[in-house]
Design an enzyme around this catalytic site. Sequence first.
Site, PDB file in Angstrom:
ATOM      1  N   ARG A  30      22.183  42.390  44.281  1.00  0.00           N
ATOM      2  CA  ARG A  30      23.172  42.299  45.367  1.00  0.00           C
ATOM      3  C   ARG A  30      23.899  43.623  45.540  1.00  0.00           C
ATOM      4  NH1 ARG A  30      22.026  37.234  43.298  1.00  0.00           N
ATOM      5  NH2 ARG A  30      21.387  35.872  45.021  1.00  0.00           N
TER       6      ARG A  30
ATOM      7  N   TYR B 147      30.343  31.165  34.568  1.00  0.00           N
ATOM      8  CA  TYR B 147      30.060  31.992  35.744  1.00  0.00           C
ATOM      9  C   TYR B 147      31.217  32.960  35.989  1.00  0.00           C
ATOM     10  CZ  TYR B 147      25.522  30.533  37.372  1.00  0.00           C
ATOM     11  OH  TYR B 147      24.148  30.367  37.486  1.00  0.00           O
TER      12      TYR B 147
ATOM     13  N   ASP C 277      31.499  35.395  38.029  1.00  0.00           N
ATOM     14  CA  ASP C 277      31.789  35.825  39.404  1.00  0.00           C
ATOM     15  C   ASP C 277      32.782  34.881  40.088  1.00  0.00           C
ATOM     16  OD1 ASP C 277      29.387  34.190  39.042  1.00  0.00           O
ATOM     17  OD2 ASP C 277      29.326  34.092  41.230  1.00  0.00           O
TER      18      ASP C 277
ATOM     19  N   TRP D 119      22.011  26.158  33.981  1.00  0.00           N
ATOM     20  CA  TRP D 119      23.099  26.733  34.768  1.00  0.00           C
ATOM     21  C   TRP D 119      23.796  25.710  35.652  1.00  0.00           C
ATOM     22  CZ3 TRP D 119      23.522  27.331  40.183  1.00  0.00           C
ATOM     23  CH2 TRP D 119      22.384  26.978  40.927  1.00  0.00           C
TER      24      TRP D 119
ATOM     25  N   TRP E  78      27.137  37.316  38.911  1.00  0.00           N
ATOM     26  CA  TRP E  78      26.453  37.554  40.186  1.00  0.00           C
ATOM     27  C   TRP E  78      27.335  38.473  41.026  1.00  0.00           C
ATOM     28  CZ3 TRP E  78      21.664  35.937  39.864  1.00  0.00           C
ATOM     29  CH2 TRP E  78      21.364  34.858  39.020  1.00  0.00           C
ATOM     30  N   THR E  79      26.725  39.364  41.797  1.00  0.00           N
ATOM     31  CA  THR E  79      27.512  40.473  42.352  1.00  0.00           C
ATOM     32  C   THR E  79      27.569  40.512  43.874  1.00  0.00           C
ATOM     33  OG1 THR E  79      25.597  41.966  42.222  1.00  0.00           O
ATOM     34  CG2 THR E  79      27.082  41.895  40.317  1.00  0.00           C
ATOM     35  N   GLU E  80      27.410  39.363  44.541  1.00  0.00           N
ATOM     36  CA  GLU E  80      27.574  39.380  45.994  1.00  0.00           C
ATOM     37  C   GLU E  80      28.886  40.032  46.406  1.00  0.00           C
ATOM     38  OE1 GLU E  80      24.902  35.726  45.359  1.00  0.00           O
ATOM     39  OE2 GLU E  80      26.483  36.800  44.288  1.00  0.00           O
TER      40      GLU E  80
ATOM     41  N   HIS F 246      14.001  33.537  46.181  1.00  0.00           N
ATOM     42  CA  HIS F 246      14.777  34.780  46.005  1.00  0.00           C
ATOM     43  C   HIS F 246      13.882  36.024  46.068  1.00  0.00           C
ATOM     44  CE1 HIS F 246      18.719  33.020  45.060  1.00  0.00           C
ATOM     45  NE2 HIS F 246      18.043  32.058  44.460  1.00  0.00           N
TER      46      HIS F 246
ATOM     47  N   ASP G 293      14.793  29.385  40.356  1.00  0.00           N
ATOM     48  CA  ASP G 293      15.914  28.633  40.908  1.00  0.00           C
ATOM     49  C   ASP G 293      15.905  28.659  42.434  1.00  0.00           C
ATOM     50  OD1 ASP G 293      16.493  31.448  40.635  1.00  0.00           O
ATOM     51  OD2 ASP G 293      18.524  30.996  41.321  1.00  0.00           O
ATOM     52  N   GLU G 294      16.549  27.663  43.006  1.00  0.00           N
ATOM     53  CA  GLU G 294      16.834  27.607  44.450  1.00  0.00           C
ATOM     54  C   GLU G 294      15.622  27.993  45.300  1.00  0.00           C
ATOM     55  OE1 GLU G 294      21.632  28.572  44.134  1.00  0.00           O
ATOM     56  OE2 GLU G 294      20.247  30.193  44.622  1.00  0.00           O
TER      57      GLU G 294
ATOM     58  N   ASP H 277      15.843  40.240  43.760  1.00  0.00           N
ATOM     59  CA  ASP H 277      16.361  39.113  44.526  1.00  0.00           C
ATOM     60  C   ASP H 277      16.150  39.427  46.007  1.00  0.00           C
ATOM     61  OD1 ASP H 277      18.078  36.801  45.369  1.00  0.00           O
ATOM     62  OD2 ASP H 277      18.580  36.813  43.244  1.00  0.00           O
TER      63      ASP H 277
END
Length: 629
Positions: free
Chosen positions: A168, A439, A441, A414, A485-487, A271, A347-348, A197
């Site tokens: 990110r 988490y 973030d 997670w 996580w670095t959004e 991702h 994931d996702e 990602d």
Amino acid sequence: MKHTFFFLLLLAVTTGRAQNNTVNLIPQPVQVQPLSGSYTLKNGAAIAYNKPDAKAVADLLAQRLSTPTGYSIKAQSGKTGAIQLRLTDTPDNQLGKEGYTLESSPKGVIITANQPAGLFYGAQTLMQLLPAAIEGQTVTKANWTLPAVRITDYPRFGWRGIMLDVSRHFFTKDEVKRYIDQLAKLKYNTFHWHLTDDNGWRIEIKSLPKLTEVGAWRVARAGHFGERADPKPGEPTTYGGFYTHDDIREIVRFAQERNVTIIPEIDVPGHSMAALAAYPELGTTKNPNTSVNPGTRFSEWYGNGTFKMLVENTLNPADEKVYEFLDKVFTEVAMLFPNQYIHVGGDECYKGYWAQDPGCQALMKKLNIRHVEDLQGYFMNRVEGILKTKGKRLLGWDEILEGGISPDATVMSWRGIKGGIEAAHMGHDVVMTPTTFAYLDYQQGEASVEPPLYAGLRMKKSYSFDPVPDGVDPKYILGGQGNLWTEQIPTLRYAEYMTYPRAWALSEVYWSPKEVKNWENFAQRVEKHFERADAANVSYSRALYDAIVKTSVKGDKLVLQLESEMPGLDIYYSIDDTMPDNQSPKYAQPIELPEGPITLRVITYRDNKPIGHLITLKRDDLRRRAGRE
């Protein structure tokens, strides 16, 4: 032996709650026994090591002591030195691979361990016994004295990790090294490196050059992630970066010197938008206009945890070229990272594009599977087969359980702890890293003060985490990990702010016996470590000083409750449009708020001095909080 262990735990609890002010260690050791006297480090002091395997730790410690003191401190082979690092001839089973004993007296310091890792952790404890200025990078005049103490210490868990997302936002090689260095001081031994990602591919793959020529770069955008504008046709991609093979080898060596294992993550099959931007033929739509995502709204999330992707970001499980691609990727990843694991995400993964693809439908028919979700299990099994040919084990997020995985696969839980419990009952090794505790973030303080995020996690909640759920065999719980996580984290400085002090709390969760944990004592030690962070120029949050504002509804009345994480704070408030101070009403018990368009203002004090942020909330804000935790 059992009686001795419980005596040590009892002693640790006692000393943990009544330590003298000079012993403020994080994470808390198994046993701390204060002794009489102190040791003062002098110019010309030697660090002696008794075996060649201890030399690297001695050299690193000499460097760390010499820089802020300005002293000439040398590492030397032998048994004579003010500081002695001793590897045992006969292993002490209690200490294991990472444990140590440390004894300081007016004569000097002796650290003993079975292996160099234990010496390294003993050296970190030695540094914490010295004044905070020892963390600085410039010469400082100070009394470099540490208390006489006897410490016995070893970790509760073998996996003590932190994950950093560099997709990110890209962090330079030197920034990553600085981040790892700070983690190692807290006795973390695992750095999970989220390298790929939708927003950037960060690792050089020489056999697939477009991954970094295209996938590592995106258009520059400002503003909140998820609200940014789409790339325009022909717009230059100027933001990003990647790590070369040489960069990675350098970082891996740097981490190894600090007893840190790096776990690389290549996130598939979802991702993968950055990979598809480079090689669009690997998707089902094969869209040549796929671009590295700069933080746009590319998905719709629904309240039940399901979602829909508006842009394809998944690899095509029915295309053999995808597995040829992954074989090339994992060949180079395996070559660069010597540990046993490669994290493959999992994931996702949105499967809507698979459901519409004729190739995927044909594969489902061939495999005799009815649900498109089962294609992920097929994909993951193929990936695991590729990893085995490289001598690596598969590690993934808890979604990998949904399609069926081999007994050798390791699961990171997670989405709470449920997936970890399920995986452990199935005989899988598990790393516990739930959003509810780990988490980093998430907002760590008052939502109206900190930048907006969709969830919060206070340090006290992180500290309360126990990675071994009731009814689970502890042998399957490798340990735990915090994830960053670095959004919304564009700089290393802010990454540090979000990491600390919650990573201090988690370090104690993963290292210390749960019997010695005590929040009030830990909070006091955190304040001492604020001083150490200041000396090291490491950023951190002071949110534990802020008031916690809760509301509930009682009949037709709105009731206000105030508290703080840090024990012993005074909380003052106003509802009459005045600025509160220590002459304003002091909170003592829940308050029924009057009707009308009031504004609440709250501030914390200690010793008659303000210490927390001023919090300002209107009545509508307070009403919305009613019923929240």
